[in-house]
Scaffold this motif. Structure first.
Motif, PDB file in Angstrom:
ATOM      1  N   ALA A  48       0.763  -1.093  -0.063  1.00  0.00           N
ATOM      2  CA  ALA A  48       0.151  -0.002   0.054  1.00  0.00           C
ATOM      3  C   ALA A  48       0.951   1.220  -0.031  1.00  0.00           C
ATOM      4  CB  ALA A  48      -1.017   0.113   1.303  1.00  0.00           C
ATOM      5  N   VAL A  49       0.556   2.124  -0.969  1.00  0.00           N
ATOM      6  CA  VAL A  49       1.606   3.609  -1.164  1.00  0.00           C
ATOM      7  C   VAL A  49       0.412   4.541  -0.640  1.00  0.00           C
ATOM      8  CG1 VAL A  49       2.668   4.770  -2.694  1.00  0.00           C
ATOM      9  CG2 VAL A  49       2.860   2.238  -2.966  1.00  0.00           C
ATOM     10  N   PRO A  50       0.826   5.192   0.429  1.00  0.00           N
ATOM     11  CA  PRO A  50      -0.065   6.312   0.644  1.00  0.00           C
ATOM     12  C   PRO A  50      -0.727   7.208  -0.312  1.00  0.00           C
ATOM     13  CG  PRO A  50       1.602   6.179   2.395  1.00  0.00           C
ATOM     14  CD  PRO A  50       1.859   5.143   1.329  1.00  0.00           C
ATOM     15  N   ALA A 145      -1.490   9.636   8.244  1.00  0.00           N
ATOM     16  CA  ALA A 145      -0.356  10.198   8.910  1.00  0.00           C
ATOM     17  C   ALA A 145       0.810  10.572   7.961  1.00  0.00           C
ATOM     18  CB  ALA A 145       0.220   9.179   9.816  1.00  0.00           C
ATOM     19  N   SER A 146       0.777  10.066   6.737  1.00  0.00           N
ATOM     20  CA  SER A 146       1.822  10.059   5.542  1.00  0.00           C
ATOM     21  C   SER A 146       1.470  11.154   4.489  1.00  0.00           C
ATOM     22  CB  SER A 146       2.108   8.800   5.043  1.00  0.00           C
ATOM     23  OG  SER A 146       2.410   7.842   5.971  1.00  0.00           O
ATOM     24  N   VAL A 147       0.347  11.666   4.713  1.00  0.00           N
ATOM     25  CA  VAL A 147      -0.266  12.654   3.583  1.00  0.00           C
ATOM     26  C   VAL A 147       0.630  13.981   3.443  1.00  0.00           C
ATOM     27  CG1 VAL A 147      -2.093  13.960   2.805  1.00  0.00           C
ATOM     28  CG2 VAL A 147      -2.366  11.777   3.469  1.00  0.00           C
ATOM     29  N   GLY A 148       1.264  14.240   2.506  1.00  0.00           N
ATOM     30  CA  GLY A 148       1.820  15.293   2.402  1.00  0.00           C
ATOM     31  C   GLY A 148       3.349  15.231   3.013  1.00  0.00           C
ATOM     32  N   GLY A 149       3.536  14.186   3.476  1.00  0.00           N
ATOM     33  CA  GLY A 149       5.253  14.224   3.859  1.00  0.00           C
ATOM     34  C   GLY A 149       6.048  13.247   3.010  1.00  0.00           C
ATOM     35  N   PRO A 150       7.138  13.010   3.693  1.00  0.00           N
ATOM     36  CA  PRO A 150       8.212  12.294   2.999  1.00  0.00           C
ATOM     37  C   PRO A 150       7.837  10.872   2.753  1.00  0.00           C
ATOM     38  CG  PRO A 150       9.266  12.855   4.986  1.00  0.00           C
ATOM     39  CD  PRO A 150       7.648  13.552   4.923  1.00  0.00           C
ATOM     40  N   ASN A 151       6.935  10.278   3.650  1.00  0.00           N
ATOM     41  CA  ASN A 151       6.678   8.977   3.155  1.00  0.00           C
ATOM     42  C   ASN A 151       5.396   8.461   2.265  1.00  0.00           C
ATOM     43  OD1 ASN A 151       8.653   8.417   5.426  1.00  0.00           O
ATOM     44  ND2 ASN A 151       6.969   8.645   7.020  1.00  0.00           N
ATOM     45  N   ALA A 152       4.995   9.561   1.735  1.00  0.00           N
ATOM     46  CA  ALA A 152       3.630   9.469   0.833  1.00  0.00           C
ATOM     47  C   ALA A 152       3.744   8.625  -0.299  1.00  0.00           C
ATOM     48  CB  ALA A 152       3.378  10.817   0.450  1.00  0.00           C
ATOM     49  N   GLY A 209       7.158  10.500  18.203  1.00  0.00           N
ATOM     50  CA  GLY A 209       8.393  10.906  17.744  1.00  0.00           C
ATOM     51  C   GLY A 209       8.927  10.745  16.236  1.00  0.00           C
ATOM     52  N   ALA A 210       8.180   9.604  15.658  1.00  0.00           N
ATOM     53  CA  ALA A 210       8.386   9.756  14.293  1.00  0.00           C
ATOM     54  C   ALA A 210       7.526  10.756  13.442  1.00  0.00           C
ATOM     55  CB  ALA A 210       7.941   8.311  13.456  1.00  0.00           C
ATOM     56  N   LEU A 211       6.342  10.955  13.983  1.00  0.00           N
ATOM     57  CA  LEU A 211       5.559  12.185  13.394  1.00  0.00           C
ATOM     58  C   LEU A 211       6.258  13.452  13.620  1.00  0.00           C
ATOM     59  CD1 LEU A 211       2.868  12.767  12.365  1.00  0.00           C
ATOM     60  CD2 LEU A 211       1.821  13.008  14.504  1.00  0.00           C
TER      61      LEU A 211
END
Length: 245
Positions: A48-50, A145-152, A209-211
């Motif tokens: 799954a890719v955000p 939690a990943s929307v708009g971030g480097p993990n998207a 912390g990760a957030l």
């Protein structure tokens, strides 16, 4: 940290066929479809890719080099592969896939210990539905939690979110059940609320912390763990409605 070794199953009335089946399916997928984690074409197609979930569009990227932050070494990271199914279905397929032997071994161990009791509480079919719903909601928590971030664009996979839901249900229904654990290097027995509570506290702190850092923290999707656990806490009683234990 706390590591469970087993729990009291003296009052279990049924054979947990569904729990055994879920474990077998996870192992078969990892061994034969993921080729022990070496089949990147399969793994990077069905994880799954955000960003794909948010946009509803399949995304394909090239392989690329990344500098490992601890060692400073360059490692090749596979790109996203074409997904031959609707991308939203990866919320389901991803919960039967794993990133490595340690990943699947740890997940299946937790499921083996705690899943049988929840299946005994819910019955076979309700347990399967509960497991899948918690897994999907956990994946959605990670996506949000990943929307708009480097993990998207970082794929997520693993049964951890679904198993976190099982642990949430276990906390509600079996908070006083004795669990044998290794706790800070000592072998002891503790109530489930201690064993599961310490585990959840670690997930929550690590997730916050990760957030704050905007990362997955070492590849662990803590948002999925927390989301799955909360889903299990909330949904276990509704799933039991009308079921005679």
């Amino acid at each position: 940290m706390v590591f469970p070794l087993g729990d009291d199953n003296s009052d279990r009335r049924t054979t947990p066929f569904v729990n055994y089946g879920i474990i077998i399916v996870n192992v078969l997928v990892f061994v034969f479809l993921q080729n022990m984690g070496e089949n990147n074409d399969f793994t990077y197609a069905y994880a799954a890719v955000p960003q794909e979930i948010i946009t509803g569009k399949d995304i394909v990227t090239d392989d690329h080099l990344m500098i490992e932050p601890l060692s400073g070494e360059k490692v090749e990271v596979p790109g996203l592969r074409p997904t031959p199914i609707p991308v939203w279905l990866t919320l389901l397929t991803s919960i039967f896939m794993h990133g490595g032997i340690a990943h699947i071994a740890g997940n299946m161990w937790f499921l083996w210990i705690f899943g049988d009791n929840i299946e005994d509480d819910l019955g076979h079919l309700r347990y399967l539905a509960f497991y899948l719903v918690c897994g999907i909601l956990a994946s959605l928590a990670h996506v949000l939690a990943s929307v708009g971030g480097p993990n998207a664009l970082i794929p997520t996979l693993g049964a951890s979110g679904a198993i976190s839901g099982v642990l949430g249900g276990y906390m509600v229904l079996h908070s006083q059940r004795r669990v044998t654990v290794i706790l800070f290097r000592f072998l002891t027995e503790v109530p489930a609320y201690v064993a599961v509570g310490i585990w959840f506290l670690f997930q929550l702190i690590s997730g916050l912390g990760a957030l704050g850092e905007g990362t997955q923290s070492g590849g662990v999707a803590y948002a999925a763990h927390v989301g799955g656990f909360v889903a299990g806490l909330v949904l276990i009683k509704p799933f039991m409605f009308g079921h005679l234990r």
